[in-house]
Write an enzyme that holds these catalytic residues in place. Sequence first.
Site, PDB file in Angstrom:
ATOM      1  N   TRP A 195     -37.959  21.689  26.992  1.00  0.00           N
ATOM      2  CA  TRP A 195     -38.599  20.671  26.378  1.00  0.00           C
ATOM      3  C   TRP A 195     -38.754  19.654  27.788  1.00  0.00           C
ATOM      4  CZ3 TRP A 195     -42.394  21.198  23.622  1.00  0.00           C
ATOM      5  CH2 TRP A 195     -42.258  21.817  22.326  1.00  0.00           C
ATOM      6  N   LYS A 219     -39.283  16.808  12.827  1.00  0.00           N
ATOM      7  CA  LYS A 219     -38.052  17.219  12.871  1.00  0.00           C
ATOM      8  C   LYS A 219     -37.231  16.390  11.863  1.00  0.00           C
ATOM      9  CE  LYS A 219     -39.404  19.894  16.653  1.00  0.00           C
ATOM     10  NZ  LYS A 219     -39.805  19.624  17.976  1.00  0.00           N
ATOM     11  N   ASP A 222     -37.147  11.405  25.341  1.00  0.00           N
ATOM     12  CA  ASP A 222     -37.868  12.254  24.277  1.00  0.00           C
ATOM     13  C   ASP A 222     -36.535  12.588  23.160  1.00  0.00           C
ATOM     14  OD1 ASP A 222     -38.930  14.090  22.631  1.00  0.00           O
ATOM     15  OD2 ASP A 222     -39.358  15.608  24.313  1.00  0.00           O
TER      16      ASP A 222
HETATM   17  C1  LIG Z   1     -40.704  19.692  19.223  1.00  0.00           C
HETATM   18  C2  LIG Z   1     -40.399  19.002  20.425  1.00  0.00           C
HETATM   19  C3  LIG Z   1     -41.589  18.687  21.366  1.00  0.00           C
HETATM   20  C4  LIG Z   1     -42.924  18.866  20.820  1.00  0.00           C
HETATM   21  O1  LIG Z   1     -43.369  18.046  19.949  1.00  0.00           O
HETATM   22  P1  LIG Z   1     -45.004  18.189  19.440  1.00  0.00           P
HETATM   23  O2  LIG Z   1     -44.861  17.224  18.352  1.00  0.00           O
HETATM   24  O3  LIG Z   1     -45.011  19.760  18.789  1.00  0.00           O
HETATM   25  O4  LIG Z   1     -45.803  18.207  20.531  1.00  0.00           O
HETATM   26  C5  LIG Z   1     -41.167  17.935  22.229  1.00  0.00           C
HETATM   27  N1  LIG Z   1     -39.791  17.666  22.685  1.00  0.00           N
HETATM   28  C6  LIG Z   1     -38.782  18.024  21.862  1.00  0.00           C
HETATM   29  C7  LIG Z   1     -37.418  17.690  22.349  1.00  0.00           C
HETATM   30  C8  LIG Z   1     -39.228  18.727  20.844  1.00  0.00           C
HETATM   31  O5  LIG Z   1     -38.215  18.826  20.073  1.00  0.00           O
END
Ligand SMILES: *Cc1c(COP(=O)(O)O)cnc(C)c1O
Length: 363
Positions: free
Chosen positions: A103, A198, A174
Amino acid sequence: MSNRAYNFNAGPAALPLEVLEQAQQQFVDFNGAGMSIMEMSHRSKPYEQVNDQAQALMRKLYGIPDDYEVMFLQGGASTQFAMLPMNLLVPDRPAAYVLTGSWAQKAVKEAQLLGETVLAGSSEADKFNRIPKGAEINVPANAAYLHVTSNETIEGTQYMDYPEVPADVPLIADMSSDIMSRPVDISKFGVIYAGAQKNLGPSGVTIVIMRRDLLERCPKQVPTMLRYDTHAKNGSLYNTPPSFSVYMVQLVLQWIEARGGVEAIARINRDKTKLIYDAIDGSGGFYRGFASPESRSQMNITFRMQDEALEKQFIAESEAQGFVGLKGHRSVGGLRASTYNAVPHESCSALAAFMLDFQRRHG
Ligand SMILES: *Cc1c(COP(=O)(O)O)cnc(C)c1O
């Protein structure tokens, strides 16, 4: 309900059963309105209340100071990878990134399209099996910001302590896969962002927590919908929001509150993951954790076995016993159990017992 799977999906992921049932009750007729929340104007009183309460509850439960904005946007965390540099890059100041896995790589790639970037640290030489230590992270004093990936969902690593940043360098995280899974000192961050799917709800809404002074950085030419100040000024109601997703986030936040808040959730999470990490560590090498122990994630537990045939067997047998989502991401292979907030303790103890039994039969 008896036919709920042991759901270890990486995202979208398990939601609390209580929340699903509450949504089901209100699905056709929201609080006597004669219609679903999805059928209502986003300018209506009931929806405004949902939007306001979700924001207020997030502020309260996560300890978000008054000088921060809470926004509900669309486009997922992946859109934030571009929106952040669009809004926060400053001429002659590089954007600094810590490269910790899949990521983080995607995040830096977007920033590279838009301006100058610099790697402040990386664990690529170790196949991203750990988070670089504080001393390995070097942030230029003139950086526009430092971006970290709080929890690497695919590799199964997580920051225990966030890096220190020079005075004028906002820290951006993030937190897509670990938002509200443990208490954090929000005042250390310039921006925290996360896709909801998540830890906080269904897909469709992206949470952005931003220190207000950063709203002023945005260059004039950035389009309206891609500017944070647009959404901040309008309380996340500039255009039609993902209303059902925001409503679900509100219910999940109420569920977190009922469990005792983020600190209580963190304790529950540690108890849950300990069951599975203990099964790995006590297996005498039958299961091998991918992440280096000091960087182990409380959200995504990654492990391997001696060969792929055995891993395939593990997946097949686990599926037959009601476990879902244990296959590792294709880029890392092996196995992964995602143990987000809503994954019940019972699912984790069942998995630990299954791992023990599988080892007894195949070890
Ligand atoms: C799932 C995830 C993303 C991507 O998220 P989307 O909402 O599908 O764009 C980005 N960063 C991390 C750490 C993730 O787990």
